[in-house]
Scaffold this active site. Structure first.
Site, PDB file in Angstrom:
ATOM      1  N   ASN A   1       0.888  -1.168   0.000  1.00 29.22           N
ATOM      2  CA  ASN A   1       0.000   0.000   0.000  1.00 29.22           C
ATOM      3  C   ASN A   1       0.926   1.219   0.000  1.00 29.22           C
ATOM      4  O   ASN A   1       1.428   1.624   1.042  1.00 29.22           O
ATOM      5  CB  ASN A   1      -0.887  -0.052   1.242  1.00 29.22           C
ATOM      6  CG  ASN A   1      -1.825   1.144   1.334  1.00 29.22           C
ATOM      7  OD1 ASN A   1      -1.754   2.065   0.522  1.00 29.22           O
ATOM      8  ND2 ASN A   1      -2.690   1.124   2.328  1.00 29.22           N
TER       9      ASN A   1
ATOM     10  N   HIS B   1     -12.354   4.037  -0.226  1.00 33.71           N
ATOM     11  CA  HIS B   1     -12.206   3.201   0.981  1.00 33.71           C
ATOM     12  C   HIS B   1     -12.907   1.846   0.815  1.00 33.71           C
ATOM     13  O   HIS B   1     -13.295   1.205   1.785  1.00 33.71           O
ATOM     14  CB  HIS B   1     -12.744   3.912   2.241  1.00 33.71           C
ATOM     15  CG  HIS B   1     -11.970   5.145   2.600  1.00 33.71           C
ATOM     16  ND1 HIS B   1     -12.577   6.325   2.967  1.00 33.71           N
ATOM     17  CD2 HIS B   1     -10.645   5.369   2.650  1.00 33.71           C
ATOM     18  CE1 HIS B   1     -11.660   7.241   3.216  1.00 33.71           C
ATOM     19  NE2 HIS B   1     -10.468   6.682   3.026  1.00 33.71           N
TER      20      HIS B   1
ATOM     21  N   ARG C   1      -8.157  17.361   3.887  1.00 35.56           N
ATOM     22  CA  ARG C   1      -9.126  17.612   2.797  1.00 35.56           C
ATOM     23  C   ARG C   1     -10.430  18.134   3.392  1.00 35.56           C
ATOM     24  O   ARG C   1     -10.823  17.700   4.468  1.00 35.56           O
ATOM     25  CB  ARG C   1      -9.374  16.312   2.024  1.00 35.56           C
ATOM     26  CG  ARG C   1      -8.188  15.863   1.202  1.00 35.56           C
ATOM     27  CD  ARG C   1      -8.383  14.472   0.638  1.00 35.56           C
ATOM     28  NE  ARG C   1      -7.665  13.462   1.387  1.00 35.56           N
ATOM     29  CZ  ARG C   1      -7.917  12.153   1.346  1.00 35.56           C
ATOM     30  NH1 ARG C   1      -8.889  11.690   0.591  1.00 35.56           N
ATOM     31  NH2 ARG C   1      -7.208  11.310   2.062  1.00 35.56           N
TER      32      ARG C   1
ATOM     33  N   ARG D   1      -2.687  -2.010  -3.304  1.00 35.06           N
ATOM     34  CA  ARG D   1      -3.838  -1.135  -3.171  1.00 35.06           C
ATOM     35  C   ARG D   1      -3.719  -0.065  -4.257  1.00 35.06           C
ATOM     36  O   ARG D   1      -2.689   0.610  -4.349  1.00 35.06           O
ATOM     37  CB  ARG D   1      -3.839  -0.464  -1.807  1.00 35.06           C
ATOM     38  CG  ARG D   1      -4.957   0.527  -1.681  1.00 35.06           C
ATOM     39  CD  ARG D   1      -4.840   1.343  -0.443  1.00 35.06           C
ATOM     40  NE  ARG D   1      -5.952   2.272  -0.369  1.00 35.06           N
ATOM     41  CZ  ARG D   1      -5.962   3.353   0.393  1.00 35.06           C
ATOM     42  NH1 ARG D   1      -4.933   3.634   1.149  1.00 35.06           N
ATOM     43  NH2 ARG D   1      -6.996   4.142   0.407  1.00 35.06           N
TER      44      ARG D   1
ATOM     45  N   GLU E   1      -7.504  -3.791   5.367  1.00 29.17           N
ATOM     46  CA  GLU E   1      -7.514  -3.694   3.905  1.00 29.17           C
ATOM     47  C   GLU E   1      -6.513  -4.660   3.280  1.00 29.17           C
ATOM     48  O   GLU E   1      -6.752  -5.208   2.206  1.00 29.17           O
ATOM     49  CB  GLU E   1      -7.191  -2.251   3.488  1.00 29.17           C
ATOM     50  CG  GLU E   1      -8.310  -1.274   3.834  1.00 29.17           C
ATOM     51  CD  GLU E   1      -7.805   0.111   4.216  1.00 29.17           C
ATOM     52  OE1 GLU E   1      -6.977   0.209   5.151  1.00 29.17           O
ATOM     53  OE2 GLU E   1      -8.241   1.089   3.603  1.00 29.17           O
TER      54      GLU E   1
END
Ligand code: ADP
Length: 414
Positions: free
Chosen positions: A9, A182, A242, A94, A380
């Site tokens: 990732n 996500h 963000r 990922r 993940e």
């Protein structure tokens, strides 16, 4: 000889990895999990074994690890020392954006890579780093197959209204739609719900992935119905750097009245807004919760306010909810944020149990609560490993490989 699969990732300043091993004729199991943080500033390598015991924790040479390639070389060196002679069966990545076409994981070919490069403008903070890691592995291990797993795939299949961006058709035809992100985290939560929370698994569930990036996913029967992130990873909740949902007129104003360039605006939207923008001091929820500065408090208040508003919106989309699930850095580790969000969503029927919340138990609502609340650590990497194994199994004409890993809350189903 043992076979290994590596999961990567790759982000802008960190490279997270997992190593899964498959002893002959057995299921895959987690061998090591770790990361190189501070790439380009003060790089540090750390890793733990499958039982969570420390394998390595050391700083790295800043000159050697100044970018993603340097980080990958450092990781390759550690893998050689730790697993010398072993066969890397495949590398799973990922990849944040799969666009409209990649509705599931895919084996990477030069053609696939070209398509993924074309999506870089839609995820400028993540996609270039994800793809650079694929390039770097291909150069070093040209014969090892690589698999891309997308953060957008889980959301494909949403109702058409949830994907609409209400702009002229000719603009939307260029790929302007809501994608959601996500997805690997949501897919993991969906995969363990039947074990962790069987009563609500097939019902209406909002999953709150609250990390430095943050979003909500509305699930019905473990499928994504809607989510708060849209065309890019800028929409919805307030995030570390963000802004989340923003009046597009603000962006016009930045261009037309403040004379900012596209690059200035991109930096503001991806790196300088959200919790950091409001507080002016930190993008880390821990710092903000510990601070008594008014702007730090305002940042936390806005984070909770915005998430409360979006929980209400997704509850409306689902026609009411059966459960709220917290996951990711803030969701898993902050009893205060969970408590504030449960209190603000009490009108939905959530009756939080303060003791269970403090202890971060899987179920944090009282037994009589009409809507239950949960904390489920995400994973993940395990989802990437499962997909990589399954696709490589197909490639080599074998049964799909199986992965297993210890988890705190439940036995993961293979
Ligand atoms: P990502 O994977 O998107 O980088 P994570 O899911 O690891 O993010 O979440 C990172 C964020 O989690 C940190 O920025 C921090 O704000 C938050 N976090 C971690 N631990 C805690 C804690 N104990 N209390 C509050 N926030 C926390």
């Amino acid at each position: 000889m043992d076979d290994y699969a590596v999961v990567l990732n790759a982000g802008s300043s960190s490279l997270k990895f997992c190593v899964y091993q498959r002893p002959a004729n057995e299921a895959w199991r987690l061998e090591a999990r770790g990361q190189i943080e501070g790439i380009g500033t003060s790089p540090r390598f750390s890793s733990k074994n499958g039982a969570g015991e420390r394998l390595a924790d050391q700083s790295l040479d800043k000159a050697a690890v100044r970018d993603g390639r340097g980080a990958l070389d450092a990781l390759a060196g550690w893998l050689r020392t730790s697993y010398g002679g072993a066969r890397v069966l495949g590398v799973g990545h990922r990849v944040v954006h799969g666009g409209p076409r990649f509705t599931g994981p895919t084996i990477i070919t030069p053609g696939v890579l070209d398509e993924l490069r074309a999506l870089e403008p839609l995820a400028p903070l993540h996609q270039p780093h994800n793809l650079a890691a694929i390039d770097a592995v291909a150069e070093r291990l040209p014969d090892v197959p690589q698999v891309a797993c997308f953060d957008t795939s889980f959301h494909r299949g949403q109702p058409a209204v949830a994907e609409v961006v209400p702009l002229p058709r000719d603009i939307c035809a260029k790929g302007v739609q809501r994608y959601g992100f996500h997805g690997l985290s949501y897919e993991y939560i969906a995969s363990v719900l039947p074990d962790v929370a069987p009563d609500i698994a097939h019902g209406r569930v909002i999953v709150a992935h609250l990390g430095s990036g943050a979003s909500l996913c509305a699930m019905r029967d473990r499928k994504s119905i809607d989510s708060t992130l849209g065309f890019t990873a800028l929409d919805g909740l307030c995030m570390g750097t963000r802004p989340g949902a923003l009046d597009p007129g603000v962006v016009l104003y930045l261009f037309q009245n403040l004379g900012l360039t596209a690059s200035d605006v991109e930096t503001i939207l991806y790196k300088k807004s959200g919790l950091l923008g409001i507080s002016g001091t930190s993008n880390d929820m821990r710092d903000l919760l510990a601070s008594s500065e008014p702007l730090a408090r305002l940042a936390v208040d806005y984070f909770v306010y915005r998430a409360t508003k979006e929980i209400g919106a997704l509850a409306a989309v689902l026609g009411g909810i059966d459960a709220l699930v917290f996951t990711a850095g803030i969701g898993e580790n902050s009893p205060e944020i969970r408590s504030r969000l449960c209190a603000a969503s009490a009108w939905l029927g959530i009756d939080m149990d303060p003791e269970a919340n403090r202890e971060g138990r899987p179920r944090i609502s009282r037994s009589g609560s009409r809507v239950s609340a949960w904390v489920i650590p995400t994973n993940e990497e395990l989802i990437i490993a499962r997909h990589t194994g399954a696709l490589l199994g197909l490639v080599e004409g074998r049964q799909p490989a199986r992965f297993q890993e210890r988890t705190e809350v439940t036995k993961v189903r293979n």
